[in-house]
Design an enzyme around this catalytic site. Structure first.
Site, short mmCIF file in Angstrom:
data_model
loop_
_atom_site.label_atom_id
_atom_site.label_comp_id
_atom_site.label_asym_id
_atom_site.label_seq_id
_atom_site.Cartn_x
_atom_site.Cartn_y
_atom_site.Cartn_z
N ILE A 161 0.66 -1.41 0.04
CA ILE A 161 -0.15 0.10 0.15
C ILE A 161 0.91 1.32 0.03
CG2 ILE A 161 -1.47 1.44 1.58
CD1 ILE A 161 -3.17 -1.07 2.22
N VAL A 164 2.30 1.62 -3.56
CA VAL A 164 1.25 2.09 -4.65
C VAL A 164 0.83 3.50 -4.25
CG1 VAL A 164 -0.97 1.86 -5.19
CG2 VAL A 164 0.49 -0.04 -4.98
N GLU A 165 0.82 3.89 -2.94
CA GLU A 165 0.35 5.41 -2.75
C GLU A 165 1.43 6.34 -3.15
OE1 GLU A 165 -2.39 6.64 -1.81
OE2 GLU A 165 -3.63 4.52 -1.97
N THR A 166 2.72 6.21 -2.50
CA THR A 166 3.96 7.07 -2.67
C THR A 166 5.13 6.68 -2.99
OG1 THR A 166 4.36 6.80 -0.16
CG2 THR A 166 2.54 8.59 -0.61
N TYR A 352 -7.50 -1.37 -8.03
CA TYR A 352 -6.49 -0.88 -7.08
C TYR A 352 -5.93 -2.05 -6.06
CZ TYR A 352 -4.66 1.58 -3.08
OH TYR A 352 -3.88 1.60 -1.84
#
Length: 369
Positions: A161, A164-166, A352
């Site tokens: 996570i 994927v996010e940052t 996602y």
């Protein structure tokens, strides 16, 4: 003075124009001369009009901040009355909050054509993201092991996570959060209610965490830190995971790891249970089997009766959803369970959630290798 100069020139021009029109009205004026005089008069008038408009633009005051915006004033009054803020303090914050057109452009831009699964997954399932995920896992193994032990959320899912996010904290947003939330709260009517609420939460969390609200960075929508928490999620799920009495998800990866794990746990993660299973659909499987939404609403057994065969053994009584993802030359099929649904609470998208899961499997394999 600006208008006085223009009106003086306008009067002089009107006198000159009257003289020109008088000449053009004489019988001796040739048709060619008349056309030329009229053309010159038109050009002179257009020039004067452009100058006057320019003067009006220069003279009009520009709003440089949100200190006098009615929405900001209402929010200030509410925060003072309900949460004990200083009116002067909030006023100074909104003096420093600037409207950012780039934020409005970004959030108002028409959604791009939805990518099919075989293109979407290529964004996240890359060799580099896998390699850096393995590095992040190894560097923060202790915090990840503790988070998994305390919440039941697998360490590789937490890392995926954040990846994927940052990109493991490297790309967490460069906007001033106060600018982003103020712009969207006060100049984006479509979602003003939501972003006004987030702005309130941002002011509260800044005070709670002892942080300067003018210095915090995030995405154009106001999401923050390694895990891209909105302010309301920050206040609800971010935790101090290293014992320094500060939940810092901007610069502290340990707190970020604990916070992502806590978010998933609070949304119903079931420790030790599978996330998804690859599946095979019979030719007779009805269309009704697909498109049931993200939340599991049918039992695995019910799907099996519809011709769906999970490739791993699942409890027939477990609730699931059946998903079909587009490939370049067909489809692939997956049966999503409760834990996949929990991942979609982070971002309401099946693609996602599947990208997070598959990246987590790559990272886990890389760590073991």
């Amino acid at each position: 003075m600006i208008f006085e100069g223009f009106f003086t020139r306008s009067k002089r021009f009107s006198q000159d124009l009257g003289t020109q029109l008088a000449i053009t009205s004489t019988a001796q004026q040739s048709a060619a001369g008349e056309a030329l005089t009229k053309a010159r008069a038109k050009r002179s008038w257009l020039s004067l009009r452009r100058g006057l408009l320019a003067a009006l633009i220069v003279a009009a005051p520009a709003q440089a901040d949100y200190s006098e915006h009615p929405g900001a004033q209402a929010l200030i009054d509410e925060m003072v009355a309900e949460h004990g803020f200083s009116k002067e303090e909030l006023q100074s914050i909104f003096v420093g909050a600037e409207r950012q057109q780039s934020i409005l452009d970004a959030i108002s831009r028409p959604a791009e054509k939805t990518k099919p699964w075989y293109e979407y997954r290529e964004i996240f399932l890359t060799e580099r993201r896998e390699r850096e995920g393995v590095e992040f896992f190894r560097e923060h193994r202790e915090a990840l092991s503790r988070a998994q032990a305390e919440t039941g959320v697998p360490a590789e899912v937490i890392v995926a996570i954040i990846g994927v996010e940052t990109y493991y904290g490297r790309i967490a947003g460069s906007y001033d959060v106060i600018d982003a939330l103020s712009t969207l709260a006060f100049d984006y009517p479509k979602r003003s209610k939501f972003f006004t609420s987030e702005l309130k939460n941002f002011l509260l969390l800044s005070r709670e965490q002892g942080m300067d609200p003018m210095s915090l960075k995030g995405s154009y929508a106001g999401a923050m830190g390694y895990g891209q928490f909105m302010p309301s999620s920050y206040r609800a799920y971010a935790i101090d995971f290293d014992g320094d009495e500060l939940a810092d998800i901007w610069s502290n990866p340990t707190d970020a790891i604990g916070s992502v794990a806590n978010y998933l746990a609070k949304h119903g993660w079931r420790a030790g249970e599978p996330v998804v299973s690859a599946a095979i659909a019979a030719e007779t499987t009805p269309e009704d089997a697909y498109g049931g939404g993200l939340k599991p609403t049918r039992s695995v057994g019910a799907f099996m009766e519809m011709g769906v065969s999970p490739e791993q053994q699942l409890d027939p009584e477990a609730m699931a959803t059946f998903m079909r993802f587009e490939l370049a030359d067909g489809y692939e099929y997956w049966m999503g369970l409760q834990n996949l649904y929990v991942i979609t609470r982070y971002n309401h998208s099946a693609m996602y959630a599947m990208s997070v899961f598959l990246l987590s499997q790559q990272i886990a394999a890389g760590v073991q290798g």
